[in-house]
Design a protein around this motif. Structure first.
Motif, short mmCIF file in Angstrom:
data_model
loop_
_atom_site.label_atom_id
_atom_site.label_comp_id
_atom_site.label_asym_id
_atom_site.label_seq_id
_atom_site.Cartn_x
_atom_site.Cartn_y
_atom_site.Cartn_z
N LEU A 113 -63.00 36.11 46.45
CA LEU A 113 -63.25 36.98 45.31
C LEU A 113 -62.13 38.00 45.17
O LEU A 113 -61.61 38.50 46.17
N PRO A 114 -61.73 38.34 43.94
CA PRO A 114 -60.68 39.34 43.73
C PRO A 114 -61.06 40.68 44.35
O PRO A 114 -62.24 41.07 44.32
N GLY A 115 -60.07 41.36 44.92
CA GLY A 115 -60.30 42.70 45.47
C GLY A 115 -60.55 42.72 46.96
O GLY A 115 -60.33 43.72 47.61
N GLY A 116 -61.03 41.62 47.54
CA GLY A 116 -61.21 41.54 48.97
C GLY A 116 -62.44 42.24 49.51
O GLY A 116 -62.63 42.31 50.73
N THR A 117 -63.31 42.77 48.64
CA THR A 117 -64.52 43.45 49.11
C THR A 117 -65.79 42.83 48.56
O THR A 117 -66.89 43.31 48.85
N GLY A 118 -65.66 41.77 47.73
CA GLY A 118 -66.85 41.14 47.17
C GLY A 118 -67.78 40.61 48.24
O GLY A 118 -69.00 40.64 48.10
N GLY A 119 -67.18 40.14 49.34
CA GLY A 119 -68.00 39.66 50.45
C GLY A 119 -68.83 40.76 51.07
O GLY A 119 -69.96 40.51 51.54
N ASP A 120 -68.30 41.98 51.09
CA ASP A 120 -69.06 43.11 51.64
C ASP A 120 -70.28 43.41 50.77
O ASP A 120 -71.34 43.77 51.28
N ILE A 121 -70.13 43.28 49.45
CA ILE A 121 -71.25 43.50 48.54
C ILE A 121 -72.34 42.47 48.81
O ILE A 121 -73.53 42.83 48.94
N ILE A 122 -71.97 41.20 48.89
CA ILE A 122 -72.94 40.14 49.14
C ILE A 122 -73.61 40.32 50.50
O ILE A 122 -74.83 40.20 50.64
N SER B 47 -73.89 43.09 52.23
CA SER B 47 -74.76 44.28 52.19
C SER B 47 -76.08 43.96 51.49
O SER B 47 -77.16 44.34 51.98
N TYR B 48 -76.00 43.26 50.38
CA TYR B 48 -77.21 42.94 49.61
C TYR B 48 -78.18 42.11 50.44
O TYR B 48 -79.37 42.43 50.53
N LYS C 59 -82.76 50.23 55.43
CA LYS C 59 -81.72 50.04 54.42
C LYS C 59 -80.49 50.90 54.70
O LYS C 59 -79.35 50.44 54.57
N ALA C 60 -80.71 52.16 55.06
CA ALA C 60 -79.58 53.05 55.30
C ALA C 60 -78.73 52.54 56.47
O ALA C 60 -77.49 52.50 56.39
N GLY C 61 -79.40 52.14 57.53
CA GLY C 61 -78.68 51.63 58.70
C GLY C 61 -77.91 50.38 58.39
O GLY C 61 -76.77 50.19 58.87
N ALA C 62 -78.48 49.50 57.58
CA ALA C 62 -77.80 48.26 57.21
C ALA C 62 -76.52 48.56 56.43
O ALA C 62 -75.46 47.97 56.69
N LEU C 63 -76.61 49.50 55.51
CA LEU C 63 -75.45 49.85 54.69
C LEU C 63 -74.36 50.51 55.54
O LEU C 63 -73.17 50.21 55.40
N LEU C 64 -74.77 51.39 56.45
CA LEU C 64 -73.80 52.09 57.29
C LEU C 64 -73.08 51.12 58.23
O LEU C 64 -71.90 51.30 58.52
N SER D 31 -72.91 40.95 40.14
CA SER D 31 -73.03 42.25 39.47
C SER D 31 -74.37 42.91 39.79
O SER D 31 -74.44 44.13 39.97
N GLU D 32 -75.45 42.10 39.89
CA GLU D 32 -76.76 42.64 40.23
C GLU D 32 -76.79 43.12 41.68
O GLU D 32 -77.39 44.15 41.99
N MET D 33 -76.15 42.34 42.56
CA MET D 33 -76.06 42.76 43.96
C MET D 33 -75.34 44.09 44.07
O MET D 33 -75.79 45.02 44.76
N GLU D 34 -74.20 44.17 43.37
CA GLU D 34 -73.40 45.39 43.42
C GLU D 34 -74.18 46.59 42.89
O GLU D 34 -74.11 47.69 43.45
N GLU D 35 -74.94 46.39 41.83
CA GLU D 35 -75.73 47.47 41.24
C GLU D 35 -76.76 48.00 42.23
O GLU D 35 -76.94 49.21 42.36
#
Length: 342
Positions: A91-100, A102-103, A113-118, A325-329
């Motif tokens: 994915l462009p930008g190199g961080t799309g995998g982090d979004i997926i 994280s989701y 949820k907070a711990g997972a994101l951190l 886009s929904e994951m990112e939101e």
């Protein structure tokens, strides 16, 4: 619209630089000859080296999740990791995998949820700290070697600028987080939510310093194994460069090609290696360029399992796959919730 324009810009730069390095027909003929005479056993070893990268990175993430008291089964943990790895490459930008990643992690751990994101945030953070430390060490050891030629010196100075910016960023986040200065920032201040996440991660992982140190060590192993992947690609093409010299060049390539100005660093990677390996080690330009392309192909092959995992993965709490886009939101919404004052 902004994302579309950024993607168009990245693709334009990628195509332009690829044309720049590949347009010479004589050079392409030399590449074909190099591939015909390649020792493909080194390609196999390069793939195995990148498997070590993946293993070290997965181990690091496992440690960071344990600190957050998040315990996933090995299949779930491996599945999420490989999905993130695959999409970070494609994915462009190199961080799309982090979004997926994280989701899906949020779906697996709705009560943490907070711990997972951190854990995802600090995974990137500790990797950056390790790369900065490794880069500073290699530059200190081989500065005179890297600064021999005007072209290589220019790239070295660009690396030093980026390294200084990274150190300044790390110092700023440490000071802002340590003194809780983000409380004085307006609610809509850019990056405020991220600073609050980093603050929470700092304090938690500082208390678990042994685990953090172990994660740092895993990051060092991952970076060195990445360098080894490129080294074995060079060996496959008959290029023999002293290991310390080759490893000193790699932070230049790794850092500059990570800039979000081309798609996955394609083109930049080849051009940087062309300048550095040819100028400093006398490697023929055709082979230097080919080392970059072959290494990237090896990394893509090593990340491909993530595509199959994604197709088969059944996330808890989500009946079907959703758009990026929904994951990112949803991830951004959680970041904002963490950033709201209590």
């Amino acid at each position: 619209m902004k994302k579309i324009l950024v993607t168009i810009f990245q693709l334009s730069v990628t195509v332009a630089v690829l044309y720049w390095v590949y347009h010479d027909p004589n050079r392409r003929a030399q590449m074909v000859a190099a591939l015909r005479n390649a020792e493909y056993r080194w390609v196999v070893l390069a793939i195995l080296a990148y498997v070590i990268v993946e293993g070290a990175a997965a181990f690091r993430w496992h440690i960071l999740l344990k600190v957050q008291n998040i315990h996933l089964s090995v299949p779930r943990l491996a599945g999420l990791f490989f999905i993130g790895l695959f999409y970070n490459q494609f994915l462009p930008g190199g961080t799309g995998g982090d979004i997926i990643k994280s989701y899906y992690l949020l779906k697996e751990t709705p009560d943490r949820k907070a711990g997972a994101l951190l854990a995802v945030v600090f995974d990137r953070f500790i990797g950056l700290v390790a790369l900065v430390a490794l880069t500073a060490t290699l530059i200190a050891l081989r500065y005179d070697f890297l600064a021999q030629k005007p072209d290589t010196r220019n790239l070295l100075w660009l690396l030093l600028i980026l390294l200084s910016a990274s150190v300044a960023f790390l110092a700023a986040t440490f000071v802002i987080s340590g003194f809780k200065l983000f409380h004085y920032f307006p609610a809509h201040f850019p990056g405020r939510d991220k600073l609050i996440e980093i603050f929470a991660a700092y304090h938690l992982y500082a208390r678990h310093w042994r685990a953090t140190l172990l994660a740092f060590g895993a990051s060092i192993v991952a970076h060195l194994a990445t360098f080894t992947t490129f080294l074995f690609a060079a060996y496959a093409l008959g290029v023999r460069v002293p290991v310390i010299d080759f490893f000193a060049i790699m932070p230049v390539e790794r850092t500059i090609s990570a800039l979000p100005i081309s798609f996955a660093g394609i083109g930049l990677r080849e051009k940087i290696l062309q300048i550095m390996l040819n100028g400093l080690c006398g490697v023929p330009e055709a082979k230097a360029i080919l080392i970059g392309s072959l290494s990237f192909l090896i990394i893509l092959i090593s990340c491909l399992p993530g595509a199959f995992v994604y197709l088969l993965y059944k996330p808890s709490g989500a009946a079907q796959h959703v758009k990026l886009s929904e994951m990112e939101e949803q991830v951004i919404t959680l970041e904002h919730e963490l950033g709201e004052p209590e």
